[in-house]
Design an enzyme around this catalytic site. Structure first.
Site, PDB file in Angstrom:
ATOM      1  N   GLY A  70       0.801  -1.217   0.000  1.00  0.00           N
ATOM      2  CA  GLY A  70       0.000   0.000   0.000  1.00  0.00           C
ATOM      3  C   GLY A  70       0.839   1.274   0.000  1.00  0.00           C
ATOM      4  O   GLY A  70       0.556   2.218  -0.746  1.00  0.00           O
ATOM      5  N   SER A  71       1.871   1.294   0.821  1.00  0.00           N
ATOM      6  CA  SER A  71       2.680   2.517   0.926  1.00  0.00           C
ATOM      7  C   SER A  71       3.334   2.857  -0.403  1.00  0.00           C
ATOM      8  O   SER A  71       3.302   4.007  -0.848  1.00  0.00           O
ATOM      9  CB  SER A  71       3.758   2.351   2.004  1.00  0.00           C
ATOM     10  OG  SER A  71       3.181   2.039   3.243  1.00  0.00           O
ATOM     11  N   ASN A 151      -8.464   3.660   7.813  1.00  0.00           N
ATOM     12  CA  ASN A 151      -7.899   2.496   8.492  1.00  0.00           C
ATOM     13  C   ASN A 151      -8.101   2.513  10.004  1.00  0.00           C
ATOM     14  O   ASN A 151      -8.012   1.487  10.649  1.00  0.00           O
ATOM     15  CB  ASN A 151      -6.411   2.360   8.168  1.00  0.00           C
ATOM     16  CG  ASN A 151      -5.656   3.649   8.289  1.00  0.00           C
ATOM     17  OD1 ASN A 151      -6.002   4.644   7.646  1.00  0.00           O
ATOM     18  ND2 ASN A 151      -4.649   3.670   9.123  1.00  0.00           N
ATOM     19  N   SER A 199      -3.259  -3.510  -0.992  1.00  0.00           N
ATOM     20  CA  SER A 199      -2.186  -4.258  -0.348  1.00  0.00           C
ATOM     21  C   SER A 199      -2.690  -5.639   0.072  1.00  0.00           C
ATOM     22  O   SER A 199      -3.727  -5.754   0.718  1.00  0.00           O
ATOM     23  CB  SER A 199      -1.702  -3.480   0.880  1.00  0.00           C
ATOM     24  OG  SER A 199      -0.697  -4.196   1.541  1.00  0.00           O
ATOM     25  N   HIS A 201      -1.703  -7.927   2.250  1.00  0.00           N
ATOM     26  CA  HIS A 201      -1.768  -8.425   3.638  1.00  0.00           C
ATOM     27  C   HIS A 201      -2.971  -7.883   4.412  1.00  0.00           C
ATOM     28  O   HIS A 201      -3.190  -8.242   5.564  1.00  0.00           O
ATOM     29  CB  HIS A 201      -0.448  -8.165   4.387  1.00  0.00           C
ATOM     30  CG  HIS A 201      -0.195  -6.759   4.819  1.00  0.00           C
ATOM     31  ND1 HIS A 201      -0.416  -6.344   6.107  1.00  0.00           N
ATOM     32  CD2 HIS A 201       0.260  -5.685   4.153  1.00  0.00           C
ATOM     33  CE1 HIS A 201      -0.073  -5.059   6.204  1.00  0.00           C
ATOM     34  NE2 HIS A 201       0.326  -4.633   5.033  1.00  0.00           N
ATOM     35  N   THR A 237      13.359  -8.154 -10.502  1.00  0.00           N
ATOM     36  CA  THR A 237      12.708  -9.450 -10.683  1.00  0.00           C
ATOM     37  C   THR A 237      11.431  -9.503  -9.859  1.00  0.00           C
ATOM     38  O   THR A 237      11.423  -9.140  -8.689  1.00  0.00           O
ATOM     39  CB  THR A 237      13.669 -10.580 -10.271  1.00  0.00           C
ATOM     40  OG1 THR A 237      14.862 -10.434 -11.039  1.00  0.00           O
ATOM     41  CG2 THR A 237      13.059 -11.946 -10.525  1.00  0.00           C
ATOM     42  N   CYS A 324       1.522   2.574  12.962  1.00  0.00           N
ATOM     43  CA  CYS A 324       2.603   3.544  12.824  1.00  0.00           C
ATOM     44  C   CYS A 324       2.550   4.577  13.936  1.00  0.00           C
ATOM     45  O   CYS A 324       3.568   5.079  14.377  1.00  0.00           O
ATOM     46  CB  CYS A 324       2.522   4.244  11.474  1.00  0.00           C
ATOM     47  SG  CYS A 324       1.715   3.264  10.231  1.00  0.00           S
TER      48      CYS A 324
HETATM   49  C1  LIG Z   1      -2.015  -0.694   5.743  1.00  0.00           C
HETATM   50  C2  LIG Z   1      -2.346   0.522   4.978  1.00  0.00           C
HETATM   51  C3  LIG Z   1      -1.411   1.124   4.126  1.00  0.00           C
HETATM   52  C4  LIG Z   1       0.001   0.620   4.009  1.00  0.00           C
HETATM   53  O1  LIG Z   1       0.063  -0.609   3.342  1.00  0.00           O
HETATM   54  P1  LIG Z   1       1.410  -1.465   3.397  1.00  0.00           P
HETATM   55  O2  LIG Z   1       1.151  -2.604   2.480  1.00  0.00           O
HETATM   56  O3  LIG Z   1       1.552  -1.903   4.821  1.00  0.00           O
HETATM   57  O4  LIG Z   1       2.499  -0.572   2.944  1.00  0.00           O
HETATM   58  C5  LIG Z   1      -1.802   2.236   3.408  1.00  0.00           C
HETATM   59  N1  LIG Z   1      -3.039   2.739   3.521  1.00  0.00           N
HETATM   60  C6  LIG Z   1      -3.964   2.194   4.328  1.00  0.00           C
HETATM   61  C7  LIG Z   1      -5.331   2.787   4.389  1.00  0.00           C
HETATM   62  C8  LIG Z   1      -3.645   1.078   5.094  1.00  0.00           C
HETATM   63  O5  LIG Z   1      -4.563   0.551   5.901  1.00  0.00           O
END
Ligand SMILES: *Cc1c(COP(=O)(O)O)cnc(C)c1O
Length: 395
Positions: A70-71, A151, A199, A201, A237, A324
């Protein structure tokens, strides 16, 4: 009892996703850029995953680029739009005050580089007002970036309306949909989205992999220079096993979305009902326009950190804000954005439940939170000041 109630921070990898990944590590390990069949098999598997993901969100395969999560997707989307804007003399960006730090910190950097940023108010209910957004758009606005679902407090934003406004005004629209993809229906075409971050996960896929959807009309900048992977926009890769795992997890999440959502909404509503019985407490964010699994409360007179540690002793994993911000003493920027004052924002609890939650677990959480809040208040100096009238209750 052991209850994992922090699915907004990350989720367990599903068995389906794991099973899809394992043979890729040990058997289909060829480099997708290699010409022999072992490499070409891997290449084909990646392209199938791309097609599958694109189909699920209503995009074309070439509009999906794989990222580390996501980041990275947020950074890449915003930087690309800023670069395009600058070329056309447009250096104004609109966002909201309660975005993820991957968005807010990228915007801070751009401000240092000469961009002007307008952060929209999210009001007490945690929802951006499309009318205010429309009014904030200027002739030099190059990008609007507003998240799909928050989030921390789980509030859902009027993405389709915002997208429509942006389309009519000719401004690019990016949405951080990390909390939404795999949890609520999203279609980039009908929702008028130009760029979207996701993302794996957060939907039972592996960590360190995600994707960025960018409409074919948007020219993404090259994030990493090197080989020709991802059409040269992100060299290196490919993370083949995790790309396969992400596609499997997303497919599974989407096919079970309706029943998962039903289970989670039921548990969420019961949690909200139960925790509301705690005196001087308040739900954060809109009661109804929120993610199926999100419950976020403030309890006056206590510290969120102590609450979390005591809940952990009872087997419950929860959060007091985003991963965070926890660990720092600053209260959550999201809770401040919806108007909670510092003292109140410190006493917050986020429960983000999964689709496997049971009724017994739901009741156990309610009982445990009630006990812990009462216990912490019994020796809290702030609570004493509140009950003796030295300080005014806010909630
Ligand atoms: C978790 C999250 C991210 C960051 O995603 P990562 O895969 O951990 O870098 C960004 N935005 C929101 C809204 C999130 O919940």
């Amino acid at each position: 009892m052991k209850i994992y109630a922090d699915n907004a921070a990350t989720t367990r990898v599903s068995k389906t996703a794991l099973d899809a990944m394992i043979p890729v590590f040990t058997e289909m390990y060829g480099n997708p850029s290699s010409l022999y069949s072992l490499g070409q098999e891997a290449k084909e598997a990646i392209e199938n995953a791309r097609e599958e993901i694109a189909g699920i969100i209503g995009a074309e395969p070439r509009e999906i680029i794989f990222t580390s999560g996501g980041s990275e997707s947020d950074n890449h989307a915003i930087r690309s739009a800023a670069e395009l804007g600058k070329k056309n003399g447009k250096c104004h960006i609109i966002s909201s005050a309660f975005e993820h730090h991957a968005v807010l910190h990228t915007l801070k950097r751009l401000e240092k580089e000469g961009f002007e940023v307008t952060l929209l108010d999210v009001h007490e209910n945690g929802i951006v007002d499309p009318k205010e957004l429309e009014n904030a758009i200027r002739p030099d606005t190059c990008l609007v970036t507003v998240m799909c679902a928050n989030n921390e407090i789980g509030t859902l934003q009027p993405i389709r309306e915002i997208g429509e406004i942006c389309r009519n005004k000719g401004v690019l629209f990016h949405t951080d949909a990390v909390q939404a993809v795999g949890h609520i229906p999203i279609n980039v075409k009908t929702d008028n989205i130009d760029m979207m971050s996701a993302s794996a996960h957060k939907f039972h896929g592996p960590k360190g992999i995600g994707f960025l959807y960018a409409s074919k009309k948007v020219r993404l900048s090259n994030l990493i220079e090197g080989g020709a992977q991802e059409s040269g926009r992100r060299a290196g890769t490919e993370n083949v096993p995790e790309i396969i795992g992400m596609a499997a997890a997303l497919k599974e999440a989407v096919s079970n979305m309706e029943e998962n959502s039903k289970v989670m909404c039921e548990a969420r509503d019961r949690l909200i009902e139960g925790l509301s019985e705690i005196p001087h407490s308040a739900l954060n964010g809109d009661r109804d326009k929120r993610l199926p699994g999100n419950v976020n409360f403030c309890f006056e007179g206590i510290e969120g950190e102590s609450l979390l540690l005591l809940l952990d002793d009872k087997g419950i994993s929860a959060s007091s804000g985003s991963a965070c911000t926890s660990g720092s003493l600053d209260p959550s920027h999201v809770l401040l954005a919806i108007g909670r004052i510092h003292d109140v924002a410190h006493g917050s609890l986020r429960l983000s439940i999964g689709e496997d939650i049971t009724k017994e677990e739901t009741e156990y959480i309610i009982k445990s939170v009630k006990e812990v809040v009462e216990y912490l208040r019994s020796f809290s100096p702030v609570w004493r000041d509140l009950t003796t009238g030295k300080k005014q209750f806010i909630l």
